[in-house]
Design an enzyme around this catalytic site. Sequence first.
Site, PDB file in Angstrom:
ATOM      1  N   THR A  94      26.372  25.205  39.800  1.00  7.96           N
ATOM      2  CA  THR A  94      26.396  24.079  40.731  1.00  7.96           C
ATOM      3  C   THR A  94      27.780  23.446  40.643  1.00  7.96           C
ATOM      4  O   THR A  94      28.087  22.747  39.672  1.00  7.96           O
ATOM      5  CB  THR A  94      25.315  23.045  40.385  1.00  7.96           C
ATOM      6  OG1 THR A  94      24.034  23.698  40.394  1.00  7.96           O
ATOM      7  CG2 THR A  94      25.302  21.906  41.397  1.00  7.96           C
ATOM      8  N   LYS A 170      22.962  23.180  47.622  1.00  8.67           N
ATOM      9  CA  LYS A 170      22.496  23.012  46.245  1.00  8.67           C
ATOM     10  C   LYS A 170      22.735  21.577  45.761  1.00  8.67           C
ATOM     11  O   LYS A 170      21.850  20.957  45.145  1.00  8.67           O
ATOM     12  CB  LYS A 170      23.217  24.001  45.341  1.00  8.67           C
ATOM     13  CG  LYS A 170      23.009  23.784  43.849  1.00  8.67           C
ATOM     14  CD  LYS A 170      21.555  23.874  43.423  1.00  8.67           C
ATOM     15  CE  LYS A 170      21.447  23.781  41.898  1.00  8.67           C
ATOM     16  NZ  LYS A 170      20.065  23.693  41.444  1.00  8.67           N
ATOM     17  N   LYS A 239      26.641  14.597  36.753  1.00 10.34           N
ATOM     18  CA  LYS A 239      27.660  15.437  37.391  1.00 10.34           C
ATOM     19  C   LYS A 239      27.271  15.806  38.816  1.00 10.34           C
ATOM     20  O   LYS A 239      28.080  15.719  39.749  1.00 10.34           O
ATOM     21  CB  LYS A 239      27.864  16.691  36.538  1.00 10.34           C
ATOM     22  CG  LYS A 239      28.907  17.676  37.068  1.00 10.34           C
ATOM     23  CD  LYS A 239      28.299  18.819  37.868  1.00 10.34           C
ATOM     24  CE  LYS A 239      27.397  19.695  37.052  1.00 10.34           C
ATOM     25  NZ  LYS A 239      26.947  20.895  37.830  1.00 10.34           N
TER      26      LYS A 239
END
Length: 295
Positions: A94, A170, A239
Amino acid sequence: MKIGFIGLDNMGAAMAANLLKAGHEVTAYNRSPGKVAELAAQGARPAASVSEACQGDVVVTMLADDAAVAAVTFGDHGVVASLPAGAVHVSSSTISVALAQRLAQAHGEAGQGFVAAPVFGRPEAAAAAKLFVVAAGAPAVVETVTPLFDAIGQRTFVLGHDPQAANLVKISGNFLIASVIESLGEAMALVGKAGVDKQQYLELLTSTLFDAPVYHTYGGLLAREEFSPAGFAAPLGLKDVKLALSAGEELQVPLPVASLLRDRFLTLLATGGGELDWSAIGALSAWEAGGAGPA
């Protein structure tokens, strides 16, 4: 197919193991050699370097963040420098849209294929080969690596020829999961303080209007207060929310809920929750209402 696999955390190790089970030749590299030894016991070939893992038809990277992916991809002995012309880099991490663009350009200039293929699913889904793969790249290249996706997942969604589309989807999906965790945590704090049993409440939710995997999975973790060991660590949740905010800024799309979630993750980390599962942000509301904090 001869596959190099770089990154053997909970997700990566399970994915690589399923590639072995499907009959592919896997050469594995990880900074922690112990994880390579575990996979070697299942039939993988250990690699002593990133370059050594890049000598086959495909190399898959499954790493924590942009910095880790950039570190193994660029440089004199990185993926771009080591992968043969015509071979394919599949990035399942990711990562930011900006890095996906940079990777696609670098591999194109080197005569290599690049497919972004992040996955949805927790470690238990990875172990069961039940991931959902979100792929994007040149159609012929995606077709070449589809057998890999079949080995690790239950379904592959192909989003076109632009790799960054897969990464954006995503990021958006992880933002939605975090939003569900936060709202579930607030709702459970509300009913829980009034004395309603959280497990009974979850059964009501998932038996009526909220019968979806995300409610079953994260509602269960919240009801059981099961935040350790982490299937997906809280710093990674922060994140990913920051990646969503960055993409929103680039596209001029306000994401006020993402701003809230960033602060929730910062609160969790600031109060000692860095080793917990990211679902622990859902326990902050109960704590703020006078209950026990995440642990």
